[in-house]
Design an enzyme around this catalytic site. Structure first.
Site, PDB file in Angstrom:
ATOM      1  CG  HIS A  56     -10.415   8.577   3.646  1.00 22.96           C
ATOM      2  ND1 HIS A  56     -10.403   7.373   2.983  1.00 22.96           N
ATOM      3  CD2 HIS A  56      -9.127   8.969   3.737  1.00 22.96           C
ATOM      4  CE1 HIS A  56      -9.154   7.049   2.691  1.00 22.96           C
ATOM      5  NE2 HIS A  56      -8.358   7.996   3.132  1.00 22.96           N
ATOM      6  CG  ASP A  86     -13.258   5.672   2.646  1.00 20.98           C
ATOM      7  OD1 ASP A  86     -13.628   6.862   2.608  1.00 20.98           O
ATOM      8  OD2 ASP A  86     -12.075   5.318   2.584  1.00 20.98           O
ATOM      9  CB  SER A 161      -7.303   6.255  -0.160  1.00 26.55           C
ATOM     10  OG  SER A 161      -6.905   5.527   0.970  1.00 26.55           O
TER      11      SER A 161
END
Lengths: 311, 203
Positions: A56, A86, A161
């Site tokens: 993402h 992801d 992330s």
């Protein structure tokens, strides 16, 4: 006014030194990925010449560059991405960066100290927390299979992330993401990262089974359950069928209530997703449905989920 | 067994070291009061009464500061750089316990740090965390960003390493991170203001 001289032994000082040394050592394998507008995202050199990141955080599939810990920039090509877990995998032109050392599955224990590292720019970033919860295999809302549920108790900052969650000894427990559960810091365990990386490197995608239907859970009336001898309380009523999709071609109808797939009870949507692994593509499955008050078996050839571009 | 050892560590050396760290930071930290609601912190930089804090903590010509020993003293503003959010105050007294400033260059992300201050007016509150990122501006130290829980009232207070050396002044919170002005930047500010440490003054 200081508590003790820097040379003295101290538990606190030892811990501080170890944490910084771990961050520094693993940080050499943490890179900045330039594939979005605002700030770069973090990635981890997982294997020689292979960078793993959170899907993402990549806003584009081409024209991706990577800044290494040394400050040098190199180009990277997207090997593939799997939005359902992801994860995304990049091939680096420069293979000189050492890959991280992975932790064992037995290291996934609640309470372990964890450093979350990132590189959302030229500098390495670190945050400290603990492994907050560990569970078994789970499915993401997009149907991706994650081998263990690993929740981290730490603050999520820019660059979280795609960075690694690192055990205090320097071994990597997994790849961090805040993109799978709202505002929750999760770590995708090394086993999942390995599996998805293998698939993305060999075929550029993670293949998933597909029925081409939308369904909603429905509580089954007691009388119906008793009459048909159904074990579960809930079935899935088909509310939409893709024209010429696998389900429609197999003969499923709107309003059919799915109660089992290949003899395994289906009580919610994740049961259905669990039965649709990539290895099932092209194979026949027996869908047990209730139609007009009677039970029927319908054979459906499982298709492959169409590739969806995007995050 | 392991749990017992860890508990012993936490209750013994680790706990004792953290309280020792809190004590040493408490002695060099002052509570800055401006007006009725203004709360901030400051660091005793030199034992001759020189206190550094944030410019936004000391907006006027003076302030009242409370020392760790309970004394409330009038402080006079002697230097201010709003652009860098730094201010220097002087209290008329001597022999104060002074901060030992830390370096910037050897710092690494992941190092443990502690902050002492008066978040939301709560006196002498300790927080611990780690260094998140060290930033530079054209090669010179710019910020120590810390993964630590700070609040208004921590402003102007110390961010210290595990030895109690003051690495910087906690200045703002953004995106959940604490931002501290590195000690060398504070030293540069004092030099530019013509302020000289007690030992270096001409007789």
């Amino acid at each position: 006014m200081t508590t003790s001289a820097p040379g003295q032994t101290s538990v606190l000082a030892g811990l501080s030194r170890d944490l910084a040394a771990t961050a520094e050592a693993v940080g050499r394998s943490v890179v900045a990925i330039h594939a979005r507008r605002r700030i770069p995202s973090s990635g981890v050199v997982w294997r020689s010449g292979i960078v793993v990141t959170a899907s993402h955080t990549l806003n584009r599939d081409e024209d991706i560059s990577v800044t290494l810990a040394s400050g040098r920039s190199t180009t990277a090509s997207l090997a593939g991405r799997d939005p359902s877990t992801d994860l995304a995998v990049l091939r680096l032109e420069d293979a000189a960066v050492p890959p991280v050392e992975r932790a064992e599955e037995t290291d996934l224990q609640v309470g372990r100290l964890v450093l979350a590292l990132g590189r959302p720019g030229p500098n390495l970033t670190a945050s400290l927390g603990i492994v907050s919860a560990v569970g078994g295999e789970w499915r993401t809302w997009q149907g991706g299979k994650v081998d263990r549920f690993v929740r981290l108790d730490l603050s999520i900052y820019d660059g979280f992330s795609g960075g690694p969650s690192v055990e205090a000894s320097g071994r990597v427990l997994g790849i961090n993401t805040s993109g799978l559960a709202r505002a929750m810091a999760l770590s995708l365990p090394a086993a999942t990262v390995d599996r998805v990386t293998d698939q993305l490197l060999s075929s550029g995608r993670v293949s998933r089974g597909y029925l081409g239907l939308a369904a909603q859970p429905l509580e089954l009336p007691d009388a119906l359950r008793e009459r048909l001898g159904l074990p579960g309380r809930v079935g899935l009523v088909i509310v939409n069928l893709e024209p010429a999709g696998p389900a429609e071609q197999g003969g499923l109808l709107l309003g059919d209530i799915i109660v089992a797939l290949d003899g395994r009870e289906v009580g919610d949507y994740s049961d259905l997703l669990a039965a649709l692994g990539g290895d099932r593509v092209g194979k026949s499955a027996v869908v047990q449905v209730v139609r007009a008050g009677e039970q029927r078996s319908v054979n459906v050839v499982i298709g492959e989920r169409p590739a969806k571009r995007g995050r | 067994m392991a749990a017992h050892r860890l508990a012993a560590l936490a209750a013994g050396p680790l706990g004792a070291e953290l309280s020792g760290l809190a004590d040493s930071l408490r002695r060099i930290t002052v509570h800055v009061h401006t007006g009725r609601w203004g709360h901030g912190s400051g660091v005793i930089w030199w034992g001759d009464g020189l206190i550094v804090t944030n410019a936004h903590v000391a907006p006027g010509a003076g302030a009242q500061v409370r020392l760790a020993d309970g004394r409330m003293l009038d402080a006079r503003l002697v230097a201010r750089e709003p652009d860098r959010d730094l201010a220097a105050l002087r209290v008329i007294t001597t022999g104060l316990p002074a901060a030992v400033p830390g370096e910037f260059d050897g710092l690494r992300p992941g190092e443990l740090v502690a902050a002492l201050g008066h978040p939301y007016g709560v006196p002498e509150a300790l927080s611990i965390g780690v260094i998140h990122e060290l930033t530079r501006d054209h090669g010179t130290p710019a910020w120590i960003r810390a993964d630590i829980r700070l609040a208004p009232g921590n402003s102007g207070g110390p961010l210290a390493d595990v030895y109690g050396r003051v690495l910087g002044l906690n200045t703002l919170v953004a995106g959940g991170l604490g931002f501290a002005i590195p000690a060398p930047v504070v030293a540069g500010f004092l030099r530019r203001a013509g302020l000289v440490p007690p030992g270096e003054r001409a007789a």
